[in-house]
Enzyme design. Structure first.
Site: not given
Length: 941
Positions: A346-349, A380-381, A384, A403
């Site tokens: 996943a990515m926290e954009n 988690h995301e 962030h 992270e």
């Protein structure tokens, strides 16, 4: 510097001196003239030299040279971006885009400069114009002298005729074009089929760590925070039903005359470029508004109904963090998007979080453990949005501030919002134990290494590893246990001192000073972050006192024989004979002596990041206690304590502190264990032992030992899932059945094959992988066709299970066919294919076969997979079971010119550990197995 030439002046002085000597009659006059002129000339030389020096200094300031070719910051000094206002016109049919960017920058130096640097990769820049603006908004051209590009460092150097004044904004307009990529980074294309079989194409971004430069020209380093404003133009009726998502909500959308639309978005807060995000495609969504904030889950067409669980926990997790830190999530919306092709989990954009679909959507095939993992990934995301987004690492050597934080706080959030999971027990087996294993290598790096050691993209990518995520999370968990409420105050102080800015390890520890803690609690504390490794604590007991001594723990000695052992501030706790935890004792020196009249076991609940070295007498006591507790269902050590104990005993044996046979004996005390977490720890160690010895004659005895170890719990669990069971028992059954298959228990393998033949669709999701492995092992050459007939009729997650299952075949051509299917079928997403290849190397016939196949097909693998997937997952995974110096040299020779040095170093470190294990433990292990009658069944010991 052109006013005077030193050599010419010296020549003239020489001539003047000769003339004066020739005409001695007028000596006084000439000497006076000569002396005066000499002084004048010397002053002129000095002035010229100073002028030249000052001119050089001024030139360096006006247009700095490359102090670090891979970094913008040393080159650009304090030239920083303020706003990126860009428009983009993507063409998903041609995989291209046209872009226009107006980059507002500011010279923040106390001197004027004449050039700046920015990043771009595979962009075609067609035009660059720069202007300044006065208070009345009148524009003034700021002429560009040159634009040059360094293809190695991916940097543009923009030089001007005039000087950029300090603290004044300049507007850099760039017209450019580029390609939509296909390798899961930058702005890339993804395709998927909906449940009706219709194909859909989408485009989306993945910019961490350094790929925003693939879509927009920018200063693509986390330190350069700026605001972003986007306008997206989708031209053509093909896009009428497309959705475009950005970090912020849209402000205006207008239809175009020939179909399609233009959509504008609000300006983002100040943020790093890697957090910029864009998603374009045909998507469905479900939404909820809670406390005046809209939360939406976006999914591929006809899959939004699978996002209900994600939507149910997302608002509660967000509000948990808001309450914990006393800092509100600052954006007006939060979108979570399920992506079919996605390199990361996943990515926290900021405001537009992207996920691999399997980590956001729940299907009928979702296992219990995957559902828990989905909850943790979401938490988690969202974490962030504070650690990483609101406060970003100043450079990638400080990645842990993003992270490690998310990897730790995800557990706290899930524990708070969904108590159906035992996440803290899972932390021990999934986070704490793996990081302890990796960090025991002699060359293990610090959580936060020196900034100069992290420059290239490969070095940056190497930071996204077990040390950053799992060790960092484990250290934060230890800090929480040691400092209690003061820990949360510390974290909040860290955030508040760097809002909308960046932080580093130094600023993080400076926030601790606001709490005014005693020196004994803070001395050497930063060593946990700034040094690799961790200590083992030797326990010596005498007359109600305990003497603890700390030394660095290593699984094997470094080649030099020298082990560095810094002092750590170790929060010491122990479990008492009443099975409660002691208070915390801070051990900041080499030794610590305390009163411990009721001492039983060190490191209560596995909260500390250290190992325990016990006396043989204490090990015997603990073994008897565990065996009695489990066999008679008595109150005793907690799951975390039992998991910690098993992990310490095996790890101490692997490092040579105790005989490995003693570890095998200790493990037999757990035969009636019912904890999934404890068994996961034991399985990991037994599997490691088996994989290293698989080609040795002793493996037969290892196999019989493993079957004996797992037989009781296997019989207790059976092969059929019961709906009313706990999640833990369901997960444990799947794990144990896989062990019985791996170690070739004929009865279990026969039963699982019968279940598959009866109706594979009725097999519970938690048990399918074990069944596929049993089919692959039993059916020989026919297994491939049999399982491939099923492949097209099951979900994508179950398709991966089929491929994993096939890797357990004992037929070489079946394994090769599976590897070729991964490469050529077009049915395996690249982010999943690397895992299948890695899994193939861990089967009984797979280590050598897969390595040979990888070498033969290496260039094809490079073309198929993202290079970062290869170096980060595939290379260390495929070589992880080699245990000979021949293989060590072979791996080093083949990969030295083909993979990044960091990835090769990890692979070689693991092989060194394996060589050491075999050399130091095989004889003892073989003797113990023979002594306890594991040469052949039945077992009597």
């Amino acid at each position: 510097e052109n006013m005077v030439d030193k050599e010419e002046i010296v020549e003239h002085l020489d001539g003047l001196k000769k003339w004066a000597m020739k005409n001695k009659g007028d000596a006084f006059f000439y000497v006076t003239i000569f002396s005066s002129f000499s002084v004048f000339v010397l002053l002129l030389i000095i002035t010229a030299s100073v002028t030249k020096m000052n001119t050089k200094t001024e030139y360096e300031q006006l247009c700095p040279t490359d102090k670090n070719p891979y970094r913008l910051y040393p080159n650009n000094f304090n030239v920083t971006p303020i706003l990126y206002d860009f428009s983009l016109a993507p063409d998903l049919q041609k995989n291209t885009f046209e872009g226009n960017m107006t980059m507002t920058v500011q010279n923040g130096n106390d001197y004027e400069i004449k050039c700046m640097f920015f990043n771009g990769e595979e962009l075609n820049i067609h035009e660059v114009t720069v202007y300044s603006m006065d208070a009345e908004k009148n524009k003034y051209d700021f002429p560009v002298k040159s634009l040059t590009y360094n293809i190695e460092t991916l940097q543009y150097r923009l030089e001007f005729y005039n000087k950029m004044h300090t603290w004044e904004p300049y507007y850099v307009h760039i017209r450019y074009s580029g390609k939509i990529r296909t390798d899961l980074r930058g702005l890339y294309a993804s395709t998927y089929k909906d449940k009706l079989g219709n194909s859909h194409k989408m485009a989306l971004t993945q910019f961490e760590s350094a790929d925003a430069r693939n879509m927009i020209p920018c200063l693509d380093e986390p330190k350069f925070k700026a605001k972003f404003k986007a306008t997206i133009r989708m031209e053509g009726s093909l896009y009428n039903d497309y959705t475009v998502l950005f970090n912020m909500p849209s402000t205006k959308k207008e239809a175009l005359p020939n179909g399609g639309f233009v959509i504008e978005f609000e300006e983002t807060p100040k943020m790093s470029s890697y957090l910029l995000a864009l998603v374009i495609g045909e998507l469905d969504s479900i939404s909820i508004t809670q406390n005046n904030r809209k939360y939406s889950i976006w999914a591929p067409v006809n899959q939004a109904n699978e996002a209900a669980y994600a939507l149910s926990i997302t608002p509660n997790i967000t509000e948990y963090y808001e309450n914990l830190f006393g800092i509100d999530y600052p954006l007006p919306k939060m979108d979570l998007v399920a992506i079919p092709d996605f390199r990361a989990g996943a990515m926290e954009n900021w405001g537009l979080i992207t996920f691999r679909a399997a980590y956001l959507l729940l299907t009928g095939d979702t296992t219990t453990s995957v559902k828990q993992y989905i909850a943790l990934v979401i938490a988690h995301e969202i974490m962030h949005q504070w650690s990483g987004n609101l406060v970003s690492p100043s450079w990638w050597n400080n990645l842990w501030l993003s992270e490690s934080f998310a990897a730790f706080f995800e557990y706290r959030a899930v524990a708070a919002v969904d108590n159906s999971f035992q996440v803290w027990d899972a932390f021990v087996s999934d986070t704490w134990a793996p990081s302890m294993s990796v960090d025991a290598f002699p060359n293990s790096r610090a959580i936060s290494p020196n900034e100069d050691d992290v420059n290239t993209v490969d070095e940056i990518e190497a930071m996204f590893d077990t040390i950053t995520y799992s060790k960092g999370a484990s250290i934060l968990r230890m800090f929480l246990s040691a400092y209690g409420d003061n820990f949360d105050k510390w974290i909040t102080a860290h955030f508040k001192q760097s809002l909308y800015s960046t932080a580093n390890t130094s600023t993080f520890f400076s926030a601790l000073s606001t709490l005014d803690l005693p020196e004994e609690q803070t001395k050497h504390l930063s060593n946990w972050i700034l040094h690799g490794g961790y200590p083992y604590i030797t326990v010596e007991e005498s007359n109600g006192k305990c003497v603890f001594t700390q030394e660095r723990f290593l699984t094997h000695e470094p080649p030099s024989g020298a082990r560095s052992s810094p002092l750590w501030n170790v929060p010491i706790t122990y479990t008492t004979t009443n099975f409660v935890s002691s208070k915390t004792f801070f051990m900041s020196d080499r030794t610590l002596t305390i009163d411990c009249p009721n001492f039983l076991k060190l490191n209560s609940e596995s909260l500390g990041f250290y190992r325990a070295r016990y006396t043989p007498e204490r090990i015997s006591t603990l073994r008897s206690l565990v065996k009695n507790q489990l066999e008679n269902n008595l109150n005793g050590l907690s799951e975390s304590d039992r998991a910690n104990l098993a992990d310490d005993i095996f790890s101490m044996a692997r490092a040579g502190f105790i005989n490995f046979g003693d570890a095998l004996s200790f493990a037999l005390a757990f035969q009636q264990e019912k904890s999934y977490v404890v068994w996961k720890i034991i399985i990991g160690h037994v599997h490691y032992m088996a994989s290293i010895l698989q080609s040795e004659s002793v493996y037969r005895s290892v196999r019989f030992y493993a079957l004996d170890l797992f037989r009781h719990i296997s019989n207790d669990l059976g092969t059929v899932e019961i709906a009313s069971e706990t999640n833990e028992r369901k997960s444990l059954r799947g794990a144990i059945l896989r062990q019985m298959v791996f170690f070739e228990d004929s009865s279990v393998i026969d039963t699982l094959n019968s279940n598959f033949d009866a109706n594979y669709t009725l097999i519970a999701p938690n048990l399918r992988l074990a069944h596929y492995e049993a089919v692959a092992m039993r059916r020989g050459a026919t297994a491939y066709d049999l399982l491939m007939d099923v492949f097209d009729h099951v979900s994508e997650s179950d398709q991966k299970n089929i491929l994993y299952g096939l890797t357990q075949t004992r037929e070489a051509h079946v394994l090769k066919s599976t590897l070729e299917f991964v490469m050529e079928s077009g049915k395996v997403r690249s982010q999943d294919g690397a895992y299948v290849i890695r899994q193939a190397s861990r089967s009984s016939i797979g280590a050598d076969l897969t390595w040979d196949w990888v070498r033969e097909n290496f260039q094809r693998i490079v073309w198929t997979f993202n290079s970062r997937i290869i170096s980060g997952r595939l290379v260390p995974g495929v070589t992880s079971r080699f245990s000979s110096s021949i293989r060590y040299s072979e791996v080093e020779s083949f990969l030295s010119s083909r993979t990044p040095a960091v990835a090769l170093a990890v692979a070689l470190e693991q092989i060194s550990e394996n060589i050491h294990f075999k050399a130091y433990n095989m004889r003892d292990l073989s003797s113990w197995l023979s002594l306890h009658n594991y040469d052949s069944p039945p077992f009597s010991h």
